[in-house]
Scaffold this active site. Sequence first.
Site, PDB file in Angstrom:
ATOM      1  N   CYS A  33      14.186  10.209   6.612  1.00  0.00           N
ATOM      2  CA  CYS A  33      14.089   9.939   7.855  1.00  0.00           C
ATOM      3  C   CYS A  33      15.187   9.969   8.768  1.00  0.00           C
ATOM      4  CB  CYS A  33      13.405   8.424   7.856  1.00  0.00           C
ATOM      5  SG  CYS A  33      14.375   7.353   6.741  1.00  0.00           S
ATOM      6  N   GLU A  50       9.880   0.875  10.435  1.00  0.00           N
ATOM      7  CA  GLU A  50      11.150   2.073  10.164  1.00  0.00           C
ATOM      8  C   GLU A  50      10.409   3.182  10.328  1.00  0.00           C
ATOM      9  OE1 GLU A  50      14.212   1.479   9.619  1.00  0.00           O
ATOM     10  OE2 GLU A  50      14.115  -0.893   9.024  1.00  0.00           O
ATOM     11  N   LYS A  93       0.797  -1.261   0.055  1.00  0.00           N
ATOM     12  CA  LYS A  93      -0.049  -0.025  -0.038  1.00  0.00           C
ATOM     13  C   LYS A  93       0.923   1.431   0.006  1.00  0.00           C
ATOM     14  CE  LYS A  93      -1.704   3.055   2.805  1.00  0.00           C
ATOM     15  NZ  LYS A  93      -1.661   4.187   2.032  1.00  0.00           N
ATOM     16  N   GLU A 118      10.098  15.486  15.002  1.00  0.00           N
ATOM     17  CA  GLU A 118      10.719  15.345  13.551  1.00  0.00           C
ATOM     18  C   GLU A 118       9.962  16.185  13.042  1.00  0.00           C
ATOM     19  OE1 GLU A 118       9.668  11.845  11.505  1.00  0.00           O
ATOM     20  OE2 GLU A 118      11.676  11.602  10.669  1.00  0.00           O
TER      21      GLU A 118
HETATM   22  P1  NAP Z   1       2.859   8.353   8.039  1.00  0.00           P
HETATM   23  O1  NAP Z   1       1.832   9.296   7.927  1.00  0.00           O
HETATM   24  O2  NAP Z   1       2.974   7.188   9.244  1.00  0.00           O
HETATM   25  O3  NAP Z   1       2.331   7.205   6.899  1.00  0.00           O
HETATM   26  C1  NAP Z   1       2.920   6.146   6.468  1.00  0.00           C
HETATM   27  C2  NAP Z   1       2.027   5.128   5.507  1.00  0.00           C
HETATM   28  O4  NAP Z   1       1.109   4.538   6.608  1.00  0.00           O
HETATM   29  C3  NAP Z   1       1.417   5.627   4.683  1.00  0.00           C
HETATM   30  O5  NAP Z   1       1.019   4.692   3.423  1.00  0.00           O
HETATM   31  C4  NAP Z   1      -0.200   5.895   5.346  1.00  0.00           C
HETATM   32  O6  NAP Z   1      -1.148   5.847   4.351  1.00  0.00           O
HETATM   33  C5  NAP Z   1      -0.056   4.954   6.471  1.00  0.00           C
HETATM   34  N1  NAP Z   1      -1.087   5.086   7.315  1.00  0.00           N
HETATM   35  C6  NAP Z   1      -1.347   6.047   7.940  1.00  0.00           C
HETATM   36  N2  NAP Z   1      -2.290   5.944   9.013  1.00  0.00           N
HETATM   37  C7  NAP Z   1      -2.308   4.591   9.054  1.00  0.00           C
HETATM   38  C8  NAP Z   1      -2.973   3.574  10.199  1.00  0.00           C
HETATM   39  N3  NAP Z   1      -3.878   4.208  10.967  1.00  0.00           N
HETATM   40  N4  NAP Z   1      -2.871   2.331   9.643  1.00  0.00           N
HETATM   41  C9  NAP Z   1      -2.003   1.662   8.699  1.00  0.00           C
HETATM   42  N5  NAP Z   1      -1.477   2.690   7.792  1.00  0.00           N
HETATM   43  C10 NAP Z   1      -1.720   3.888   8.143  1.00  0.00           C
HETATM   44  O7  NAP Z   1       4.077   8.744   7.513  1.00  0.00           O
HETATM   45  P2  NAP Z   1       4.499   9.797   6.285  1.00  0.00           P
HETATM   46  O8  NAP Z   1       3.846  10.987   6.627  1.00  0.00           O
HETATM   47  O9  NAP Z   1       3.834   9.310   5.065  1.00  0.00           O
HETATM   48  O10 NAP Z   1       5.922   9.540   6.305  1.00  0.00           O
HETATM   49  C11 NAP Z   1       7.011  10.258   6.992  1.00  0.00           C
HETATM   50  C12 NAP Z   1       7.317   9.460   8.051  1.00  0.00           C
HETATM   51  O11 NAP Z   1       7.957   8.207   7.723  1.00  0.00           O
HETATM   52  C13 NAP Z   1       8.429  10.301   8.925  1.00  0.00           C
HETATM   53  O12 NAP Z   1       8.026  10.004  10.331  1.00  0.00           O
HETATM   54  C14 NAP Z   1       9.645   9.525   8.390  1.00  0.00           C
HETATM   55  O13 NAP Z   1      10.705   9.789   9.299  1.00  0.00           O
HETATM   56  C15 NAP Z   1       9.269   8.256   8.310  1.00  0.00           C
HETATM   57  N6  NAP Z   1      10.146   7.359   7.379  1.00  0.00           N
HETATM   58  C16 NAP Z   1      11.018   6.601   8.036  1.00  0.00           C
HETATM   59  C17 NAP Z   1      11.864   5.922   7.186  1.00  0.00           C
HETATM   60  C18 NAP Z   1      12.649   4.811   7.820  1.00  0.00           C
HETATM   61  O14 NAP Z   1      13.287   4.020   7.125  1.00  0.00           O
HETATM   62  N7  NAP Z   1      12.962   4.847   9.048  1.00  0.00           N
HETATM   63  C19 NAP Z   1      12.103   6.001   5.946  1.00  0.00           C
HETATM   64  C20 NAP Z   1      11.324   7.092   5.251  1.00  0.00           C
HETATM   65  C21 NAP Z   1      10.113   7.747   5.958  1.00  0.00           C
HETATM   66  P3  NAP Z   1      -1.632   7.457   3.855  1.00  0.00           P
HETATM   67  O15 NAP Z   1      -0.512   8.051   3.728  1.00  0.00           O
HETATM   68  O16 NAP Z   1      -2.018   6.668   2.530  1.00  0.00           O
HETATM   69  O17 NAP Z   1      -2.760   7.856   4.526  1.00  0.00           O
END
Ligand code: NAP
Length: 527
Positions: free
Chosen positions: A333, A299, A224, A430
């Site tokens: 990240c 992650e 997804k 962050e």
């Molecule tokens: P996010 O809001 O956590 O979303 C990540 C994914 O989870 C998206 O596909 C999102 O769907 C989905 N999601 C949201 N709510 C959910 C729920 N309740 N249940 C299941 N899935 C759910 O993060 P983001 O804003 O897209 O990305 C930024 C974050 O990713 C930052 O915190 C960054 O540090 C982290 N990140 C970490 C790494 C690593 O390797 N450690 C790498 C890259 C990014 P939708 O967006 O489609 O709603």
Amino acid sequence: MPYLESLELQNHVADSLLRHNYNLDDLPDIFTQVDRENILLDSVKAFIAKPKGCFIGGEWMHSDTDSVIPVYEPFTGKVLNVIPNLSVSEVDEAVVAARKAFANPEWRGMKPMARQAMLLRLSDLVEENAEQLAQIESLDNGKSITGARAELSSAINHIRYMAGWCSKIEGKVNTVSASGQQHAYTLKEPVGVVAGIIPWNFPLVMAVWKIIPALVTGCTVILKPAEQTPLSALRLAELIAEAGFPKGVVNVITGTGVQVGAALASHPGINKIAFTGSTAVGKSIGKSAMENITRVSLELGGKSPLIVFADADIDKVIKGAANAIFYNQGQVCCAGSRLYIHRDIHDKVVAGIAAIADSLTLASGLDASCGMAPLVSKPHQLRVNGYIAQGLSEGAKLATKRSIVEGDGYFVAPTVLTDTHNAMAVVREEIFGPVLVVQAFEDEEEALRLANDSSYGLGASIWSNDLTRVHRLIPQIEAGVVWVNTHNLGDPSQPFGGYKQSGIGREQGREQLDMFLETKSVWIDLN
Ligand code: NAP
Ligand code: MG
């Protein structure tokens, strides 16, 4: 030329948006997109314009669904197309397809070398289509085309590196002390159906990091992508079909996190969740997963420090620190977002980084002059600008010249805040944007204490030419990755992941495969 060339598709998008109460002001803009004929490949325009469905059981489905999500182009703020927002029962269809594919002898029994050859075929297809995928990624995420090309090269390397592991997954024979004679050994088996849930910052690489280890280990997978950036994953699914993977082995489904993501996380038909995203969502996924004891790797976010000592090469520090925070608009990240500098060189380093920040050209990611592309979405732009305002209101000082950027694109000026302290939200949380917070330190002990004073522990870098100091510090840093005199480097062979609230598990390297495998202990009584 508009992206949405066919009247049929224009009507489909317009209908869908109207049904779901999206702002009607968006509609006329769909048909008057910026003309990029000279930049965009014809294949990219054709792909963007096609109705978007989900790839389930080897078929493209649900493109005519009632519930859709608009996909925006961050540079113009205009809608490129819409994607299905699957219902919970449609998510079930994907799980059924993936379970069926997992039981399919064609996939279960595929020999390691055949699996490796298929993955290498996929890597060649991705390489042949690299420029097309890079343009799709740049349009959808907003990022610079240079960054998107780098992402493609990293995705290709990951597939090729991982393909080699297909033939190297092995158990071992153990010499046991149990009574009598026993033949005791371990088998490594695929964990089953994997759900990959990914963020929007490196959409294609994130897709590859979830799909490829699943294929190497003989699992099947449902991916997804983030609702903001689904397009490169949907194109990747076409290439996966072309590479010849059996139907249902890879499924790509779209929708919101709260609906589709949550349905996957709590689904009893899923054996493992591989999640990359925010710490808050990671915690909620982890809780849902435990209802079914679904395996889970996380992650998550970071707030990675750079610790700069006075003996470091100052020019290298300035360029390295600017790159560590401004690459991909800081939407990384492990971005180097907290800078701790020895007091003696603080002013010089800050002036150098601020000069780079002020010189970056804010432009469309597709523009060759782009030094800083737009952020991924309007809400994210507002959030990052909100952090800058909060930092300033709490006493931080602005070392850079630009402030709020007006206009349609989701731009945030590259920003350096000095005089910060570890109690401020801009230092603790962050931001995930091009915002660097800076503090001066007196000695090594203080630097280490400040760097480790975070709930996160993804990456950290030490900048010094004192070998003794560097080796003394490395084991004391609470982070999954430590760089010395560099930041943000990665390779498919180097495990990546976080300490503390930055996650559970590692991606890349042999370590990643462990998360997609079960270990079976076998005992044969020989007495
Ligand atoms: P996010 O809001 O956590 O979303 C990540 C994914 O989870 C998206 O596909 C999102 O769907 C989905 N999601 C949201 N709510 C959910 C729920 N309740 N249940 C299941 N899935 C759910 O993060 P983001 O804003 O897209 O990305 C930024 C974050 O990713 C930052 O915190 C960054 O540090 C982290 N990140 C970490 C790494 C690593 O390797 N450690 C790498 C890259 C990014 P939708 O967006 O489609 O709603
Ligand atoms: Mg987008």
